[in-house]
Design a protein around this motif. Structure first.
Motif, PDB file in Angstrom:
ATOM      1  N   UNK A  67       0.845  -1.185   0.000  1.00 17.39           N
ATOM      2  CA  UNK A  67       0.000   0.000   0.000  1.00 17.39           C
ATOM      3  C   UNK A  67       0.887   1.245   0.000  1.00 17.39           C
ATOM      4  N   UNK A  68       0.588   2.155  -0.872  1.00 18.57           N
ATOM      5  CA  UNK A  68       1.329   3.422  -0.965  1.00 18.57           C
ATOM      6  C   UNK A  68       0.390   4.536  -0.539  1.00 18.57           C
ATOM      7  N   UNK A  69       0.817   5.304   0.464  1.00 24.10           N
ATOM      8  CA  UNK A  69      -0.044   6.345   1.016  1.00 24.10           C
ATOM      9  C   UNK A  69       0.726   7.654   1.138  1.00 24.10           C
ATOM     10  N   UNK A  70       0.024   8.740   0.994  1.00 20.44           N
ATOM     11  CA  UNK A  70       0.576  10.076   1.176  1.00 20.44           C
ATOM     12  C   UNK A  70      -0.025  10.661   2.443  1.00 20.44           C
ATOM     13  N   UNK A  71       0.854  10.952   3.412  1.00 19.63           N
ATOM     14  CA  UNK A  71       0.407  11.502   4.686  1.00 19.63           C
ATOM     15  C   UNK A  71       0.882  12.945   4.814  1.00 19.63           C
ATOM     16  N   UNK A  72      -0.015  13.797   5.203  1.00 17.93           N
ATOM     17  CA  UNK A  72       0.304  15.227   5.349  1.00 17.93           C
ATOM     18  C   UNK A  72      -0.198  15.715   6.706  1.00 17.93           C
ATOM     19  N   UNK A  73       0.493  16.714   7.260  1.00 20.53           N
ATOM     20  CA  UNK A  73       0.097  17.260   8.548  1.00 20.53           C
ATOM     21  C   UNK A  73       0.367  18.752   8.652  1.00 20.53           C
ATOM     22  N   UNK A  74      -0.350  19.387   9.536  1.00 23.59           N
ATOM     23  CA  UNK A  74      -0.180  20.824   9.767  1.00 23.59           C
ATOM     24  C   UNK A  74      -0.243  21.065  11.270  1.00 23.59           C
ATOM     25  N   UNK A  75       0.726  21.840  11.805  1.00 20.93           N
ATOM     26  CA  UNK A  75       0.811  22.138  13.242  1.00 20.93           C
ATOM     27  C   UNK A  75       0.902  23.634  13.448  1.00 20.93           C
ATOM     28  N   UNK A  76       0.140  24.133  14.396  1.00 21.26           N
ATOM     29  CA  UNK A  76       0.194  25.549  14.761  1.00 21.26           C
ATOM     30  C   UNK A  76       0.314  25.647  16.286  1.00 21.26           C
ATOM     31  N   UNK A  77       1.572  25.637  16.837  1.00 22.62           N
ATOM     32  CA  UNK A  77       1.762  25.715  18.294  1.00 22.62           C
ATOM     33  C   UNK A  77       1.524  27.134  18.807  1.00 22.62           C
ATOM     34  N   UNK A  78       1.313  27.256  20.146  1.00 21.16           N
ATOM     35  CA  UNK A  78       1.137  28.583  20.740  1.00 21.16           C
ATOM     36  C   UNK A  78       2.446  29.366  20.730  1.00 21.16           C
ATOM     37  N   UNK A  79       3.588  28.666  20.884  1.00 17.31           N
ATOM     38  CA  UNK A  79       4.900  29.312  20.857  1.00 17.31           C
ATOM     39  C   UNK A  79       5.664  28.848  19.626  1.00 17.31           C
ATOM     40  N   UNK A  80       6.515  29.729  19.109  1.00 16.61           N
ATOM     41  CA  UNK A  80       7.315  29.376  17.943  1.00 16.61           C
ATOM     42  C   UNK A  80       8.214  28.187  18.256  1.00 16.61           C
ATOM     43  N   UNK A  81       8.373  27.315  17.296  1.00 18.17           N
ATOM     44  CA  UNK A  81       9.183  26.128  17.445  1.00 18.17           C
ATOM     45  C   UNK A  81      10.298  26.117  16.394  1.00 18.17           C
ATOM     46  N   UNK A  82      11.457  25.462  16.785  1.00 16.66           N
ATOM     47  CA  UNK A  82      12.555  25.311  15.832  1.00 16.66           C
ATOM     48  C   UNK A  82      12.116  24.409  14.669  1.00 16.66           C
ATOM     49  N   UNK A  83      12.571  24.762  13.484  1.00 18.12           N
ATOM     50  CA  UNK A  83      12.349  23.882  12.352  1.00 18.12           C
ATOM     51  C   UNK A  83      13.306  22.701  12.379  1.00 18.12           C
ATOM     52  N   UNK A  84      14.576  22.951  12.802  1.00 15.24           N
ATOM     53  CA  UNK A  84      15.594  21.912  12.877  1.00 15.24           C
ATOM     54  C   UNK A  84      16.143  21.901  14.299  1.00 15.24           C
ATOM     55  N   UNK A  85      16.188  20.747  14.960  1.00  8.40           N
ATOM     56  CA  UNK A  85      16.715  20.710  16.337  1.00  8.40           C
ATOM     57  C   UNK A  85      18.152  21.220  16.384  1.00  8.40           C
ATOM     58  N   UNK A  86      18.540  21.882  17.523  1.00  9.56           N
ATOM     59  CA  UNK A  86      19.904  22.414  17.708  1.00  9.56           C
ATOM     60  C   UNK A  86      20.898  21.284  17.872  1.00  9.56           C
ATOM     61  N   UNK A  87      22.074  21.410  17.266  1.00 13.59           N
ATOM     62  CA  UNK A  87      23.137  20.421  17.346  1.00 13.59           C
ATOM     63  C   UNK A  87      24.224  20.793  18.358  1.00 13.59           C
ATOM     64  N   UNK A  88      24.243  22.059  18.782  1.00 12.82           N
ATOM     65  CA  UNK A  88      25.265  22.541  19.736  1.00 12.82           C
ATOM     66  C   UNK A  88      24.681  23.694  20.523  1.00 12.82           C
ATOM     67  N   UNK A  89      25.364  24.031  21.703  1.00 11.24           N
ATOM     68  CA  UNK A  89      24.896  25.139  22.534  1.00 11.24           C
ATOM     69  C   UNK A  89      25.061  26.467  21.784  1.00 11.24           C
ATOM     70  N   UNK A  90      24.050  27.283  21.894  1.00 10.01           N
ATOM     71  CA  UNK A  90      24.118  28.606  21.282  1.00 10.01           C
ATOM     72  C   UNK A  90      23.978  28.609  19.774  1.00 10.01           C
ATOM     73  N   UNK A  91      23.655  27.513  19.181  1.00  3.54           N
ATOM     74  CA  UNK A  91      23.512  27.478  17.728  1.00  3.54           C
ATOM     75  C   UNK A  91      22.234  28.201  17.317  1.00  3.54           C
TER      76      UNK A  91
END
Length: 282
Positions: A67-91
């Protein structure tokens, strides 16, 4: 001769059997059978059920394929969120309050404890059962049409015989009236003849009504609306009677209704196996 059957040139529904037709000439047995196999509502319903069973089988088989499926999602948090997790301090990072995600997922069942395979086999058996019931319905319809066809021919002969009897009794009444005029017969003889004539008249009405009912029933089997069909044919006699035991064995091997029930029993067994497979790991 083949009777002329007229019907609308542009059918509006999915089934042409619902369209009205008009019969211009008497029908032969072959024409009656052809009309019944094309237009009988019960046979068309059995054919639709067989088609539904075939579709259910195809649906069950599809569950075993990838089975081949296309899954899509949308999120709207109350506070801004990082698009990419931080890899180091202060990045430094990019932040957003709206996130849209999408995934293309390919999945395939590897082990279902026999649930899928038993479901597929059950559907295949139920499809066979539906096809056997369709064949049985077709055979019963052909038998009923042929039986009614010959019963109508027989009923015509019965009516002809009754009319001949009435004619003979009328001639007898004329002779008795002549004897009464010559004072050579009792009046009670004439009364007996009148009673017999009344009884013949009642029988003739009954036989004609029976013929009308048979013709209406035949029209219903042929899928004709509010028509009392006319037929043309000859009576034939068959004297070959098969032996009982070989006929019984042949019936069990060939009767569509028996095969349909046998397939349905096997299908129930596969459904039970499929239910038991639900306890296994997936």
């Amino acid at each position: 001769t083949v009777p002329k059957v007229s019907a609308p040139s542009q059918p509006s529904g999915p089934s042409e059997s619902a369209e009205p037709v008009s019969i211009d000439e008497p029908l032969s047995l072959k024409t009656c059978l052809d009309l019944a196999l094309q237009r009988n509502p019960g046979l068309n319903a059995a054919a639709d059920r067989a088609g539904q069973a075939a579709a259910d089988t195809a649906s069950a088989r599809s569950q075993a394929w990838p089975h081949l499926a296309l899954e899509a999602g949308y999120t709207h948090p109350l506070n801004d969120q990082r698009l990419v997790p931080a890899q180091a301090n202060g990045q430094p990072g990019a932040f957003t309050s709206d996130t849209v995600s999408g995934d293309l997922v390919l999945s395939m069942p590897l082990f279902t404890g026999g649930k899928l395979s038993n479901r597929i086999e059950a559907r295949e058996l139920l499809q066979k059962a539906a096809e056997h019931r369709l064949a049985r319905t077709r055979g019963e319809l052909s038998f009923n049409v042929a039986s009614l066809f010959y019963n109508i021919l027989v009923q015509r002969r019965v009516i002809e015989s009754t009319i001949f009897s009435r004619k003979a009794i009328k001639q007898q009444r004329q002779r008795i009236e002549q004897l009464l005029d010559a004072e050579k017969a009792a009046k009670v003889e004439l009364m007996r003849i009148e009673v017999r004539l009344a009884d013949i008249k009642q029988q003739l009405i009954k036989q004609r009504n029976r013929l009308a009912i048979q013709r209406r029933t035949l029209a219903t089997l042929l899928g004709l609306d509010d028509q009392s069909v006319k037929i043309a044919g000859n009576l034939k006699t068959e004297t070959n009677v098969p032996a009982t035991q070989p006929s019984t064995d042949k019936a069990l091997a060939q009767r569509a209704d028996y095969q349909a029930q046998a397939a349905a029993v096997k299908a129930r067994g596969r459904q039970i196996d499929a239910a038991k497979g639900a306890r296994w790991p997936q």
